[in-house]
Each structure stands twice: as structure tokens, then as C-alpha cells.
Scaffold this motif. Structure first.
Motif, PDB file in Angstrom:
ATOM      1  N   ARG A 226     -40.036 -15.155 -20.030  1.00  8.52           N
ATOM      2  CA  ARG A 226     -40.251 -15.684 -21.376  1.00  8.52           C
ATOM      3  C   ARG A 226     -41.687 -16.171 -21.432  1.00  8.52           C
ATOM      4  O   ARG A 226     -41.986 -17.335 -21.168  1.00  8.52           O
ATOM      5  CB  ARG A 226     -39.272 -16.815 -21.655  1.00  8.52           C
ATOM      6  CG  ARG A 226     -37.818 -16.377 -21.762  1.00  8.52           C
ATOM      7  CD  ARG A 226     -36.895 -17.589 -21.796  1.00  8.52           C
ATOM      8  NE  ARG A 226     -37.216 -18.507 -22.891  1.00  8.52           N
ATOM      9  CZ  ARG A 226     -36.781 -19.749 -22.961  1.00  8.52           C
ATOM     10  NH1 ARG A 226     -36.029 -20.239 -21.985  1.00  8.52           N
ATOM     11  NH2 ARG A 226     -37.116 -20.520 -23.988  1.00  8.52           N
ATOM     12  N   SER A 227     -42.591 -15.257 -21.772  1.00  5.80           N
ATOM     13  CA  SER A 227     -44.016 -15.572 -21.797  1.00  5.80           C
ATOM     14  C   SER A 227     -44.571 -15.416 -23.213  1.00  5.80           C
ATOM     15  O   SER A 227     -44.156 -14.518 -23.959  1.00  5.80           O
ATOM     16  CB  SER A 227     -44.783 -14.658 -20.832  1.00  5.80           C
ATOM     17  OG  SER A 227     -44.385 -14.899 -19.495  1.00  5.80           O
ATOM     18  N   ALA A 254     -46.505 -29.250 -16.936  1.00  5.74           N
ATOM     19  CA  ALA A 254     -47.263 -28.002 -17.003  1.00  5.74           C
ATOM     20  C   ALA A 254     -47.872 -27.735 -15.629  1.00  5.74           C
ATOM     21  O   ALA A 254     -48.489 -28.625 -15.035  1.00  5.74           O
ATOM     22  CB  ALA A 254     -48.354 -28.089 -18.063  1.00  5.74           C
ATOM     23  N   VAL A 255     -47.700 -26.526 -15.150  1.00  7.33           N
ATOM     24  CA  VAL A 255     -48.171 -26.163 -13.806  1.00  7.33           C
ATOM     25  C   VAL A 255     -48.992 -24.883 -13.898  1.00  7.33           C
ATOM     26  O   VAL A 255     -48.504 -23.852 -14.377  1.00  7.33           O
ATOM     27  CB  VAL A 255     -46.983 -25.943 -12.836  1.00  7.33           C
ATOM     28  CG1 VAL A 255     -47.493 -25.629 -11.428  1.00  7.33           C
ATOM     29  CG2 VAL A 255     -46.069 -27.162 -12.823  1.00  7.33           C
ATOM     30  N   ASP A 275     -52.935 -18.764 -16.716  1.00 11.18           N
ATOM     31  CA  ASP A 275     -51.475 -18.698 -16.664  1.00 11.18           C
ATOM     32  C   ASP A 275     -50.941 -20.099 -16.405  1.00 11.18           C
ATOM     33  O   ASP A 275     -51.416 -20.801 -15.496  1.00 11.18           O
ATOM     34  CB  ASP A 275     -51.023 -17.753 -15.553  1.00 11.18           C
ATOM     35  CG  ASP A 275     -51.360 -16.305 -15.844  1.00 11.18           C
ATOM     36  OD1 ASP A 275     -50.736 -15.745 -16.756  1.00 11.18           O
ATOM     37  OD2 ASP A 275     -52.244 -15.744 -15.171  1.00 11.18           O
ATOM     38  N   VAL A 276     -49.948 -20.502 -17.153  1.00 10.72           N
ATOM     39  CA  VAL A 276     -49.406 -21.847 -16.987  1.00 10.72           C
ATOM     40  C   VAL A 276     -47.905 -21.839 -17.260  1.00 10.72           C
ATOM     41  O   VAL A 276     -47.434 -21.216 -18.219  1.00 10.72           O
ATOM     42  CB  VAL A 276     -50.133 -22.862 -17.909  1.00 10.72           C
ATOM     43  CG1 VAL A 276     -50.046 -22.445 -19.375  1.00 10.72           C
ATOM     44  CG2 VAL A 276     -49.596 -24.269 -17.698  1.00 10.72           C
ATOM     45  N   VAL A 302     -51.699 -17.837 -21.288  1.00 13.18           N
ATOM     46  CA  VAL A 302     -50.343 -17.299 -21.275  1.00 13.18           C
ATOM     47  C   VAL A 302     -49.402 -18.393 -20.779  1.00 13.18           C
ATOM     48  O   VAL A 302     -49.545 -18.890 -19.651  1.00 13.18           O
ATOM     49  CB  VAL A 302     -50.223 -16.057 -20.370  1.00 13.18           C
ATOM     50  CG1 VAL A 302     -48.765 -15.581 -20.312  1.00 13.18           C
ATOM     51  CG2 VAL A 302     -51.122 -14.937 -20.873  1.00 13.18           C
ATOM     52  N   ILE A 303     -48.457 -18.771 -21.626  1.00 13.35           N
ATOM     53  CA  ILE A 303     -47.478 -19.796 -21.271  1.00 13.35           C
ATOM     54  C   ILE A 303     -46.171 -19.116 -20.903  1.00 13.35           C
ATOM     55  O   ILE A 303     -45.655 -18.277 -21.643  1.00 13.35           O
ATOM     56  CB  ILE A 303     -47.237 -20.759 -22.450  1.00 13.35           C
ATOM     57  CG1 ILE A 303     -48.537 -21.462 -22.837  1.00 13.35           C
ATOM     58  CG2 ILE A 303     -46.158 -21.782 -22.086  1.00 13.35           C
ATOM     59  CD1 ILE A 303     -48.393 -22.354 -24.061  1.00 13.35           C
TER      60      ILE A 303
END
Length: 358
Positions: A226-227, A254-255, A275-276, A302-303
Motif C-alpha cells: 500500500r504505497s 515514520a521510518v 521512501d518512508v 513514497v509513503i
């Protein structure tokens, strides 16, 4: 045909299949099986292949296993590497997976299953047969513990990878991973069958970690994540700093992952996209606070919403930024169509140097 035959029965079937397959080669006149111990402590039977012309006969040492699991294939290849190759060495089993067959072909090792699929490479013979139906009943494949749906198993494997040099027992691994002893035992069997653990009488530890991670990435990315793609006017470094500060104030919600995480472990590749991983309960707030603009393409942030708690397990704080573990970072990078493999290999070399050549 029944699969649970005796070792002697498997050996007899192997002799028959080997003779039949090799005898079908037009310039072979005869295959002679010798059963007087001439295999010199290698293999289970010794064969001499004679030719119709004046070419001197060829000698084969054939090792037969009742199971073609990767661990037996790896044992054969290691044993073959140290053997005086005055004969062609062949691995035989009722069934050999394509993964194992591919590994042997890549290493120029000869093999044959009891249905006739084979790869024989010698100075005189090159024989490659694939796609023949397996005539032997294969045990049902164990559950694939590398898929995204196997959360409990993923936790167990990640716990081991977080301490790659450690020796484990089932009970201690169950305690530290928080998973049932039965689950840990099943995962151990799964890893052992693929030669990804080394066992002593009472303990076991990881080995062939690079192979494990590559196989994991291959299965992991079969299921879409799910991005969501966004655009920010901030530079990559500025945005990563903002994300790190936001995460600290929001319970590490958030990583940083992918190339952003790789740059903290082993910087090797330039990147223009962040990317997170963002926990679902923080998603809307994160997007609003960072003033991100939703786009269908061309974004630079991009989450990904983690499918469960495993992607963010063992996240590390490096230089003020919370990043995914080496395991998750490598898995994500190997799913990247760009230079992900280069960045992943750099992390594997740094984090698992002592295990990659075991």
C-alpha cells in the motif's frame, strides 16, 4: 509411485535411470555400473560410459539422495569442489527443484532426477533436459514463511537476523521473538531444508544469509504494498530531516526506508526519491504536516503503509534519523527496479560479512 522408498531402492532406480538416459545418446555404446567400491568414498555408485568410436571411456561418480532439498545440493557442491575431478560427479534425487537445479547449472555441476530431467556437462557430453513431468510424488511444500502473510514466521527470522552471529535454541528463540515453540520449530525446519542454518548438537545459527535475503525479497514483492506517491518542494536532505523530526514527535510513527535508509548504512547510490513507512493512524496527519502533494507519477516521496508490524521491527536510529532495519532495507532495495541491488549488496557486505560466505 510411492516416494518413501528405502535408500537401496532409490539407488537402484537411480542406476536404471542413469543408464537409460545416457544410453540414449547416439555415440554411447554402453554404460557399465561398477559396484565394488571404486567410487573412492564419493557418491553411491560408479559408472563407466563407453563410446562407439575410439574415444576413451568416461567415468562417473553418482551420489543419490532420497530428497533433493537445497541443503543436500549444497553439501554435494561443497564436497565436489574438494574432490579430484578425474571423473564426472553427478547428483541424483527423485525430484530436484528448479531453484536447486539452477544453482547447480550456474556452478557447472551435473545432476539428474529420477524422471530424466538432467544437466550433464563433461568433456564429451553436454546433455540438458528439463520440463519432464515428475513421476514421483513430492511431499507437499511446507508453508512459505517468506511471504508477507507469514507475520509470525517473519518475526522469528528477523529476530535471528538482528543477531546474525548468535547461536540459538528453539526455546530461547521462541522467548525472544515472542512466538510459539511450534512456530519456531517449523521455521527452523524451513530454514534447514534450504541450507540457511548451520546446526550443532544443541544449537543452530544462520548461514548463507545473502541467499536467504534474495529469496525473501523475491517472494516479498509478489504482493503489492500500500504505497502512495507525493511531491514535495523541499530537497531530499531537507525533507528527510523534517521527517526525522516529525517522527520523534509522533511516537516514531515514520521510518525512513529504501535508499534513504541505505544512505545511513552504506552510502553507495545517489537517489532523488524518499521512501518512508508511516503508521496508518498517522498517515493523514503526516501528509498534512509535511505539506505533501499527491501525484500519480513523478513524485519524490513514497509513503508505504506497513502491512503489519514486521517492516518496522528493529528500526535503528542513525545520525538522528529512524531507519528500517538492515533486513527490511535490503528486502525493499531488492524490489527496486533501479540500482537497488547495488545498494542492497553493500549493506549485506557490511552487516553480514561474517555470514555471507558460510
Amino acid at each position: 509411485m510411492k516416494q518413501n522408498l528405502t535408500e537401496m531402492q532409490y539407488e537402484q532406480l537411480a542406476k536404471e535411470k542413469f543408464c537409460k538416459t545416457i544410453n540414449e545418446i547416439p555415440f554411447v555404446s554402453d554404460v557399465e555400473i561398477i559396484s565394488n567400491g571404486l567410487q573412492k568414498e564419493f557418491g553411491d555408485f560408479y559408472a563407466i560410459v563407453h563410446f562407439v568410436d575410439q574415444e576413451s571411456p568416461m567415468h562417473f561418480l553418482v551420489e543419490v539422495k532420497s530428497n533433493g532439498e537445497k541443503r543436500f545440493v549444497n553439501m554435494f557442491m561443497k564436497k565436489a569442489d574438494g574432490y579430484n575431478k578425474d571423473a564426472c560427479l553427478v547428483f541424483m534425487a527423485p525430484y530436484i527443484s528448479e531453484e536447486s537445479a539452477g544453482a547447480m547449472r550456474d556452478g557447472k555441476y551435473s545432476y539428474m532426477d529420477l524422471s530424466g530431467n538432467c544437466y550433464i556437462l563433461t568433456r564429451r557430453i553436454y546433455l540438458y533436459v528439463s520440463g519432464l513431468a515428475n513421476k514421483f510424488i513430492v511431499k507437499k511444500e511446507k508453508k512459505n514463511y517468506l511471504s508477507k502473510s507469514s507475520g509470525a514466521a517473519s518475526t522469528v527470522i528477523r529476530t535471528m537476523l538482528n543477531a546474525p552471529q548468535r547461536q540459538w535454541q528453539v526455546v530461547t528463540l521462541a522467548n525472544e521473538s515472542g512466538k510459539a515453540i511450534g512456530t519456531v520449530s517449523n521455521v527452523k525446519s524451513f530454514l534447514r531444508d534450504r541450507d540457511w542454518i548451520k546446526e550443532s548438537s544443541i544449537e543452530f545459527k544462520l548461514q548463507n544469509i545473502k541467499e536467504l535475503l534474495y529469496a525473501w525479497a523475491k517472494d516479498y514483492h509478489k504482493k503489492d504494498a500500500r504505497s502512495y506517491e507525493f511531491y514535495s518542494f523541499e530537497s531530499v536532505s531537507e525533507m528527510e530531516q523534517v521527517i526525522s523530526e516529525w517522527s520523534i514527535s509522533h511516537d516514531n510513527g515514520a521510518v525512513l526506508g529504501g535508499f534513504s535508509a541505505a544512505a545511513r548504512y552504506a552510502p553507495t547510490v545517489r537517489y532523488k526519491k524518499i521512501d518512508v513507512y508511516v503508521e496508518p493512524q498517522f498517515f493523514d496527519e503526516f501528509v498534512k504536516d509535511l505539506d505533501l502533494q499527491s501525484v500519480t507519477s513523478g513524485g519524490n516521496v513514497v509513503i508505504t503503509i506497513p502491512h503489519d508490524g514486521t517492516p518496522c521491527m528493529f528500526a535503528k536510529m542513525i545520525n538522528g534519523s529512524l531507519v528500517t532495519s538492515p533486513v527490511q532495507t535490503v528486502i525493499d532495495l531488492l524490489g527496486n527496479a533501479g540500482r537497488g541491488e547495488v545498494a542492497a549488496d553493500a549493506i549485506i557486505t557490511k552487516e553480514y560479512r561474517e555470514n555471507i560466505d558460510d
